[in-house]
Design a protein around this motif. Structure first.
Motif, PDB file in Angstrom:
ATOM      1  N   GLY A 201       1.307   8.361  -5.041  1.00 49.26           N
ATOM      2  CA  GLY A 201       2.419   7.422  -5.255  1.00 49.26           C
ATOM      3  C   GLY A 201       3.577   8.083  -5.977  1.00 49.26           C
ATOM      4  O   GLY A 201       4.754   7.863  -5.647  1.00 49.26           O
ATOM      5  N   SER A 202       3.251   8.931  -6.957  1.00 54.41           N
ATOM      6  CA  SER A 202       4.339   9.624  -7.681  1.00 54.41           C
ATOM      7  C   SER A 202       5.062  10.585  -6.743  1.00 54.41           C
ATOM      8  O   SER A 202       6.290  10.714  -6.801  1.00 54.41           O
ATOM      9  N   SER A 640       2.322   3.027  -0.651  1.00 53.78           N
ATOM     10  CA  SER A 640       2.653   4.212  -1.445  1.00 53.78           C
ATOM     11  C   SER A 640       3.802   3.920  -2.419  1.00 53.78           C
ATOM     12  O   SER A 640       3.793   4.411  -3.555  1.00 53.78           O
ATOM     13  N   ILE A 641       4.752   3.116  -1.992  1.00 56.22           N
ATOM     14  CA  ILE A 641       5.854   2.750  -2.903  1.00 56.22           C
ATOM     15  C   ILE A 641       5.289   2.003  -4.110  1.00 56.22           C
ATOM     16  O   ILE A 641       5.601   2.310  -5.263  1.00 56.22           O
ATOM     17  N   GLY A 642       4.434   1.015  -3.817  1.00 56.18           N
ATOM     18  CA  GLY A 642       3.854   0.218  -4.900  1.00 56.18           C
ATOM     19  C   GLY A 642       3.001   1.057  -5.829  1.00 56.18           C
ATOM     20  O   GLY A 642       3.040   0.892  -7.050  1.00 56.18           O
ATOM     21  N   THR A 643       2.226   1.977  -5.258  1.00 56.49           N
ATOM     22  CA  THR A 643       1.351   2.810  -6.091  1.00 56.49           C
ATOM     23  C   THR A 643       2.180   3.753  -6.958  1.00 56.49           C
ATOM     24  O   THR A 643       1.790   4.068  -8.090  1.00 56.49           O
ATOM     25  N   GLY A 644       3.322   4.189  -6.432  1.00 59.71           N
ATOM     26  CA  GLY A 644       4.235   5.003  -7.243  1.00 59.71           C
ATOM     27  C   GLY A 644       4.790   4.207  -8.406  1.00 59.71           C
ATOM     28  O   GLY A 644       4.993   4.748  -9.504  1.00 59.71           O
ATOM     29  N   CYS A 645       5.049   2.920  -8.186  1.00 61.19           N
ATOM     30  CA  CYS A 645       5.486   2.062  -9.297  1.00 61.19           C
ATOM     31  C   CYS A 645       4.358   1.922 -10.306  1.00 61.19           C
ATOM     32  O   CYS A 645       4.577   1.979 -11.518  1.00 61.19           O
ATOM     33  N   ASN A 646       3.134   1.740  -9.807  1.00 60.99           N
ATOM     34  CA  ASN A 646       1.987   1.524 -10.694  1.00 60.99           C
ATOM     35  C   ASN A 646       1.752   2.695 -11.637  1.00 60.99           C
ATOM     36  O   ASN A 646       1.507   2.498 -12.827  1.00 60.99           O
ATOM     37  N   ILE A 647       1.812   3.919 -11.138  1.00 60.66           N
ATOM     38  CA  ILE A 647       1.541   5.067 -12.019  1.00 60.66           C
ATOM     39  C   ILE A 647       2.595   5.150 -13.110  1.00 60.66           C
ATOM     40  O   ILE A 647       2.345   5.627 -14.215  1.00 60.66           O
ATOM     41  N   GLY A 649       3.757   2.617 -14.619  1.00 62.66           N
ATOM     42  CA  GLY A 649       3.612   1.488 -15.532  1.00 62.66           C
ATOM     43  C   GLY A 649       4.381   0.257 -15.117  1.00 62.66           C
ATOM     44  O   GLY A 649       4.640  -0.623 -15.941  1.00 62.66           O
ATOM     45  N   ILE A 650       4.749   0.178 -13.841  1.00 57.52           N
ATOM     46  CA  ILE A 650       5.475  -1.000 -13.351  1.00 57.52           C
ATOM     47  C   ILE A 650       4.524  -1.832 -12.499  1.00 57.52           C
ATOM     48  O   ILE A 650       4.049  -1.360 -11.457  1.00 57.52           O
ATOM     49  N   PRO A 651       4.222  -3.069 -12.917  1.00 60.61           N
ATOM     50  CA  PRO A 651       3.324  -3.899 -12.115  1.00 60.61           C
ATOM     51  C   PRO A 651       4.030  -4.452 -10.878  1.00 60.61           C
ATOM     52  O   PRO A 651       5.259  -4.528 -10.842  1.00 60.61           O
ATOM     53  N   ALA A 652       3.232  -4.832  -9.896  1.00 64.41           N
ATOM     54  CA  ALA A 652       3.819  -5.401  -8.682  1.00 64.41           C
ATOM     55  C   ALA A 652       2.960  -6.550  -8.172  1.00 64.41           C
ATOM     56  O   ALA A 652       1.736  -6.509  -8.233  1.00 64.41           O
ATOM     57  N   VAL A 653       3.656  -7.590  -7.713  1.00 65.78           N
ATOM     58  CA  VAL A 653       2.995  -8.724  -7.069  1.00 65.78           C
ATOM     59  C   VAL A 653       3.236  -8.594  -5.567  1.00 65.78           C
ATOM     60  O   VAL A 653       4.359  -8.341  -5.134  1.00 65.78           O
ATOM     61  N   LEU A 654       2.175  -8.765  -4.810  1.00 67.13           N
ATOM     62  CA  LEU A 654       2.286  -8.687  -3.355  1.00 67.13           C
ATOM     63  C   LEU A 654       1.977 -10.048  -2.749  1.00 67.13           C
ATOM     64  O   LEU A 654       1.370 -10.909  -3.390  1.00 67.13           O
ATOM     65  N   GLY A 655       2.388 -10.227  -1.497  1.00 66.45           N
ATOM     66  CA  GLY A 655       2.075 -11.469  -0.803  1.00 66.45           C
ATOM     67  C   GLY A 655       0.605 -11.528  -0.424  1.00 66.45           C
ATOM     68  O   GLY A 655      -0.125 -10.539  -0.538  1.00 66.45           O
ATOM     69  N   PRO A 656       0.146 -12.687   0.044  1.00 66.79           N
ATOM     70  CA  PRO A 656      -1.293 -12.851   0.304  1.00 66.79           C
ATOM     71  C   PRO A 656      -1.842 -11.905   1.364  1.00 66.79           C
ATOM     72  O   PRO A 656      -2.989 -11.480   1.277  1.00 66.79           O
ATOM     73  N   HIS A 657      -1.019 -11.549   2.356  1.00 70.56           N
ATOM     74  CA  HIS A 657      -1.508 -10.638   3.393  1.00 70.56           C
ATOM     75  C   HIS A 657      -1.889  -9.276   2.822  1.00 70.56           C
ATOM     76  O   HIS A 657      -2.693  -8.545   3.398  1.00 70.56           O
ATOM     77  N   TYR A 661      -4.816  -4.677   1.986  1.00 78.22           N
ATOM     78  CA  TYR A 661      -4.792  -3.282   1.546  1.00 78.22           C
ATOM     79  C   TYR A 661      -6.137  -2.868   0.943  1.00 78.22           C
ATOM     80  O   TYR A 661      -6.366  -1.702   0.649  1.00 78.22           O
ATOM     81  N   ARG A 662      -6.969  -3.881   0.621  1.00 77.29           N
ATOM     82  CA  ARG A 662      -8.360  -3.657   0.176  1.00 77.29           C
ATOM     83  C   ARG A 662      -8.480  -3.289  -1.300  1.00 77.29           C
ATOM     84  O   ARG A 662      -9.566  -3.007  -1.783  1.00 77.29           O
ATOM     85  N   ARG A 663      -7.382  -3.266  -2.020  1.00 72.26           N
ATOM     86  CA  ARG A 663      -7.477  -2.802  -3.407  1.00 72.26           C
ATOM     87  C   ARG A 663      -6.377  -3.426  -4.260  1.00 72.26           C
ATOM     88  O   ARG A 663      -5.257  -3.561  -3.818  1.00 72.26           O
ATOM     89  N   ALA A 664      -6.766  -3.840  -5.469  1.00 73.59           N
ATOM     90  CA  ALA A 664      -5.785  -4.316  -6.447  1.00 73.59           C
ATOM     91  C   ALA A 664      -6.111  -3.627  -7.769  1.00 73.59           C
ATOM     92  O   ALA A 664      -7.136  -2.960  -7.893  1.00 73.59           O
ATOM     93  N   LEU A 665      -5.223  -3.763  -8.741  1.00 69.89           N
ATOM     94  CA  LEU A 665      -5.478  -3.229 -10.084  1.00 69.89           C
ATOM     95  C   LEU A 665      -5.278  -4.371 -11.081  1.00 69.89           C
ATOM     96  O   LEU A 665      -4.154  -4.783 -11.348  1.00 69.89           O
ATOM     97  N   ILE A 666      -6.382  -4.890 -11.576  1.00 66.08           N
ATOM     98  CA  ILE A 666      -6.330  -6.087 -12.414  1.00 66.08           C
ATOM     99  C   ILE A 666      -7.079  -5.823 -13.723  1.00 66.08           C
ATOM    100  O   ILE A 666      -8.166  -5.228 -13.712  1.00 66.08           O
TER     101      ILE A 666
END
Lengths: 806, 170
Positions: A201-202, A640-647, A649-657, A661-666
């Motif tokens: 992601g980075s 990949s964009i979202g995972t780059g935000c995650n590393i 330290g920026i959280p992201a909310v995604l739609g239900p679909h 992606y099979r994975r979240a970070l909670i």
């Protein structure tokens, strides 16, 4: 050999002979690494590898934000040992378990997205260096920090196109290493796949940054310009009386030649050029400095691709790369629309006419001898597409080609529906098509019309319909009025956030007086249609959040108007400021969103960027109230964009679909051990509230997403004024959209000053009665109760090494 | 009696494990026997017909409600024990034996799901299916592969009728 650097030299004895070496493999990187070593303040991770962020940062994140694995399938079908049944976390024939396999599945998506952006960047970089030379300066607006993502990874701060090459090589090398780990019999631990995904992601944000800065510099795109012009958007903006060239994809390189050809041949007012996805967005940024025609229009996202083709409006379609449907050639062929593939990544099996004469190719395509062709020579591409459009327009008009069914055909098809329900089971959006068809049979078309915005144009319904009803055409037929009125405005992508804007806004963000940054980014796989993102953006803008946006999200926000007929882009300023709606640009411009957060750390807080990802990310996680929204995320690039935000330290909310992606970070909000950081002043542990409580999760509806995002802007180091403002917004939004005050608001209260001003007394009473906190009612002060303490001087960090006594 | 044990066609999750179909009668028995059940309710319950049945199930069987998505807005004034939680988060917490639950009394042994889009609840439940022993009963209109037990795909009318039968048997 290794002592040579890039450049040119001549051998004196060979008179009049010059040997030019454009690039010595590895030398540029070696030179860059040498240069990076000279940096006085560089952090510990210059030119990081697969392991560099693992223990020092990624595992810290993954300890609190645990990977939540939701497999799509029980089986692993990856190698010839299988298929293996992994249900119940069993291990397959190769030894990998369900967790590891699904970690690999998600990781594979992230590296695919990273590769897409990086390959796009490489394509543009090489082409632009060839066209403009290596010395073309990176003029990106009022900034000294031009490339924060490149700098974090490599320590380099390129000032021209040539100086970007080592960063590009770095991304490519690491991507090869990452891809290798997916091979059967390699990495098998889920947690390590997640660490690698974060690393990827980075890299993605480096690849995106390269893609956008080179095109901004070379194509005269807006340069950190809050006043970037408004661009027409929507299917209704196309003038059907003119020949129409439709461009689809993400790479603006080839299409600029078409715009140039139009201009040079005085055709700008004689035909339409408009497109879908990011090529269209970037075309609307092209040559904005002097704002001269042709003015490219934006039709919309990938979900409109089939709808636009089925409308019969395009006379020629050009595709490049990414987010292009696989059935464009057969669909276009039905309506005699030639398809030109302009990028080697998508060639559709079409004949390659790159070396042919343009006159001959025009004749071949005009006659229908071939349904389309590959054309990789940009000069020829520009001429071919424009000339062909001008010729195909009258031909198709004369033949009266239209895809919209007649009233009689429409009535026949509706009558054919047997109400079997197969379409609804097949529909990814679970749209109640049978019910709408039932009402249509009785003469009520409103239910079918409602489906237009919710339908993502995938035609899975048509594939399962035993009566072979063209359901998509049925929906589009009844939505003709709606489509004609699809006319909005979006601000052309303005490019990065300038250093000056960061300086002006940094304090507000860190102190919390600007309640947060909401980043609404692309993809059209919404569960309830495009208007969701408009509602979300409007709510946050009215509350003075900074709303930044890119890609399909930026488009969809501009499709709707208020009662005065104004879009959000007309109602709110385009600057990175409190209450600003900042359209950064296309998908690759997402790097400027993370770049803005990095700049807050670098410019405002004077943190070192070079090779210092963990420290920058730690700062953002603890201090910068930003939350992403990828409401329709469907593509690998979105992961990949979202995972780059995650590393970072920026959280992201995604739609239900996006649960697919099979994975979240909670995080587990109930585990107190997870909610401690160090105070960098003395290394002591300090408890913090559960904020943010996730790095990546999904929301079911846009109404749920709004309070989630407001809450995710709360950060451990908020001062009391900031905390009070953030709590006010979150609690109000929770009540507005979920009907009640949140249950856990008290966990964020450290003292009475943190409480929302308007409800302070009532909340103090609740703290006393419900939670047993001690209140001094004369002074209206909290005497005891809070588990977390407020100390304005505290320096929360997750990195022990940053503490003074460490 | 509505036949809820047929039509298990799916376009959501894939693989070898599929949920067992149940009749309203068996679903009612399982719910009644559960020691610590939770009714997990999604946003489709904003449909008044569905909302009415959610309230009846909760009150009849005395089951607390985890109101996910924006469903709490419609349940707030219905005099039921309902608390908001994000569905993805709940799906994760349900796999943790140490989760104190919505009321602080510990995790649940049976979760009944209603009011979700198939694609979403199938994904949320796949964590519980693969990484816990939790029993999940889907009383949805669509067949939910990743639940332990589920109704088959039903028409809207049959779904309402099946829920009414289940409520009568609780």
């Amino acid at each position: 050999m290794s002592k040579l650097t890039t450049g040119s030299f001549s051998i004196e004895d060979l008179e009049s002979v010059q040997i030019t070496i454009n690039n010595i493999v590895g030398a540029a990187k070696e030179a860059a690494e040498e240069k990076a070593k000279e940096l006085e303040k560089a952090g510990p991770t210059l030119f990081p590898g697969l392991e560099s962020y693992r223990d020092d940062w990624n595992f810290k994140l993954l300890d609190r934000y645990e990977p939540v694995i939701t497999p799509m399938c029980d089986q692993c079908c990856y190698c010839t040992y299988g298929p293996c049944d992994l249900s119940g976390n069993k291990r397959g024939a190769c030894g990998i378990d369900m967790l590891g396999h699904n970690g690999r599945e998600f990781f594979l998506r992230v590296i695919t997205g990273t590769a897409c952006h990086a390959a796009h960047g490489r394509h543009l970089l090489d082409h632009l260096i060839e066209t403009f030379g290596e010395d073309l300066p990176l003029n990106l607006g009022q900034s000294n920090v031009l490339t924060p993502n490149i700098t974090i990874s490599t320590g380099l701060s390129p000032k021209n196109l040539g100086e970007i090459k080592p960063a590009m090589e770095f991304v490519e090398e690491q991507l090869t290493q990452l891809l290798a780990t997916v091979h059967a019999g390699q990495e098998s631990a889920e947690i390590d796949y997640d660490s690698k995904a974060l690393f990827s992601g980075s890299l993605d944000h480096v690849g995106m940054e390269i893609s956008d800065v080179v095109q901004v510099a070379a194509y005269d795109f807006p340069k950190a310009d809050p006043e970037a012009p408004l661009i027409e958007i929507g299917m209704g903006t196309i003038d059907k009386s003119k020949p129409f060239l439709c461009v689809i994809g993400h790479n603006v390189g080839g299409v600029t030649y078409m715009m140039d050809y139009m201009e040079e041949h005085d055709l700008t007012d004689k035909m339409e050029i408009a497109g879908l996805c990011c090529t269209a967005i970037d075309l609307s940024r092209y040559k904005e400095a002097d704002r001269r025609p042709p003015y490219a229009k934006v039709i919309g996202s990938m979900s409109k691709e089939l709808k636009v083709i089925r409308s019969g409006m395009p006379d020629v379609i050009v595709v490049d790369e990414q987010c292009v449907r696989g059935d464009i050639v057969p669909e276009a062929q039905k309506l005699k629309i030639p398809v030109i593939a302009s990028n080697a990544k998508i060639m559709y099996g079409l004949p390659n006419r790159t070396d042919a004469n343009v006159d001959d190719v025009v004749e071949e395509l005009k006659s229908g001898a071939i349904p389309g062709c590959v054309m990789l020579d940009y000069d020829k591409l520009g001429e071919l597409c424009i000339r062909l459009t001008m010729e195909m327009g009258p031909i198709r008009d004369a033949e009266g080609i239209t895809a919209i069914p007649t009233d009689e055909e429409f009535a026949d098809w509706v009558a054919k529906c047997a109400d079997c329900g197969a379409c609804m089971i097949a529909c990814p959006e679970e749209l109640d098509i049978p019910e709408a068809m039932g009402f249509a049979k009785e003469g009520d078309f409103s239910y079918l019309e409602e489906l237009h915005d919710q339908c993502i144009g995938c035609r899975r319904c048509e594939q399962v319909c035993k009566k072979e009803i063209p359901i998509l055409n049925i929906i589009e037929k009844v939505a003709q009025k709606q489509i004609a009125e699809e006319k909005g405005w979006m601000r052309a992508g303005r490019g990065q956030v300038s250093d000056a804007e960061i300086r002006a806004e940094g304090l507000n963000l860190v102190m919390g007086t600007t309640p947060g940054i909401i980043a609404i980014i692309g993809c059209p796989n919404y569960a309830e249609g495009t208007k969701d993102v408009y509602y979300i953006a409007e709510e946050f803008l009215k509350r003075n959040f900074i709303v930044v946006t890119t890609g399909c999200g930026a488009m969809d926000i501009g499709m709707f108007k208020d009662e005065d007929g104004k879009t959000l882009y007309e109602r709110f300023p385009g600057g990175f400021e409190c209450g600003g709606l900042v359209n950064i640009g296309s998908c690759v411009s997402n790097a400027h969103i993370t770049g803005a957060a990095e700049k807050v750390a670098a410019i405002f807080a004077q943190r070192t960027l070079e090779g210092n990802l963990a420290e920058i990310s730690d700062y953002i996680l603890n201090r910068v109230g930003a939350c992403g929204l990828a409401w329709g995320a469907f593509s690998q690039k979105a992961s990949s964009i979202g995972t780059g935000c995650n590393i970072l330290g920026i959280p992201a909310v995604l739609g239900p679909h996006s649960s697919k992606y099979r994975r979240a970070l909670i995080a587990k909000t109930y585990e107190e051990d997870k909610w401690k950081v160090y105070d960098a002043r003395n290394g002591q542990e300090m408890p913090i509230p559960p904020a943010p409580e996730f790095l990546l999760t999904t929301a079911e509806t846009w109404q749920e997403a709004i309070p989630m995002m407001a809450k995710a802007c709360i950060r451990p180091s908020d001062n009391s004024m900031g905390r009070s403002i953030k709590l006010t917004h979150w609690m109000e939004l929770h009540k507005k959209y979920l009907g009640k005050d949140p249950e856990d608001w008290w966990k964020f209260v450290r003292n009475e000053a943190d409480l929302p001003l308007a409800k302070r007394e009532a909340l103090l009473k609740e703290l006393e009665s419900k939670h047993g906190w001690e209140i001094d009612w004369k002074k209206k002060k909290i005497i005891s109760g809070p588990k977390i303490k407020f100390d304005v001087s505290a320096q929360p960090t997750n990195l022990k090494r940053l503490c003074k006594e460490a | 009696m509505v036949d809820t044990a047929k039509n298990t066609k799916l376009f959501t999750s894939y693989g070898v494990s599929t949920s067992k179909t149940v009749t309203p009668e068996i679903a009612a028995k399982l719910i009644s026997k559960a020691k610590r059940p939770l009714l997990m309710v999604g946003t489709l319950t904003l449909d008044p017909e569905l909302l009415d049945r959610v309230v009846k199930i909760s009150k009849t069987a005395n089951i607390p409600i985890a109101a996910t998505g924006s469903s709490l807005a419609s349940l707030a004034d219905k005099d039921v024990d309902a608390e908001y939680i994000n569905a993805h988060m709940l799906g994760f917490y349900l796999t943790d034996p140490n989760w104190p639950g919505l009321d602080g009394n510990g995790n649940y042994d049976t979760v009944i799901v209603l009011g979700f889009k198939k694609f979403y609840i199938n994904q949320v439940l796949s964590a519980a299916k693969n990484f816990s022993n939790l029993k999940t009963i889907a009383i949805e209109r669509g067949y939910i592969q990743n639940a332990t037990m589920s109704f088959g795909n039903l028409s809207k009318a049959d779904h309402y009728a099946a829920l009414d039968e289940l409520i009568d048997l609780l």
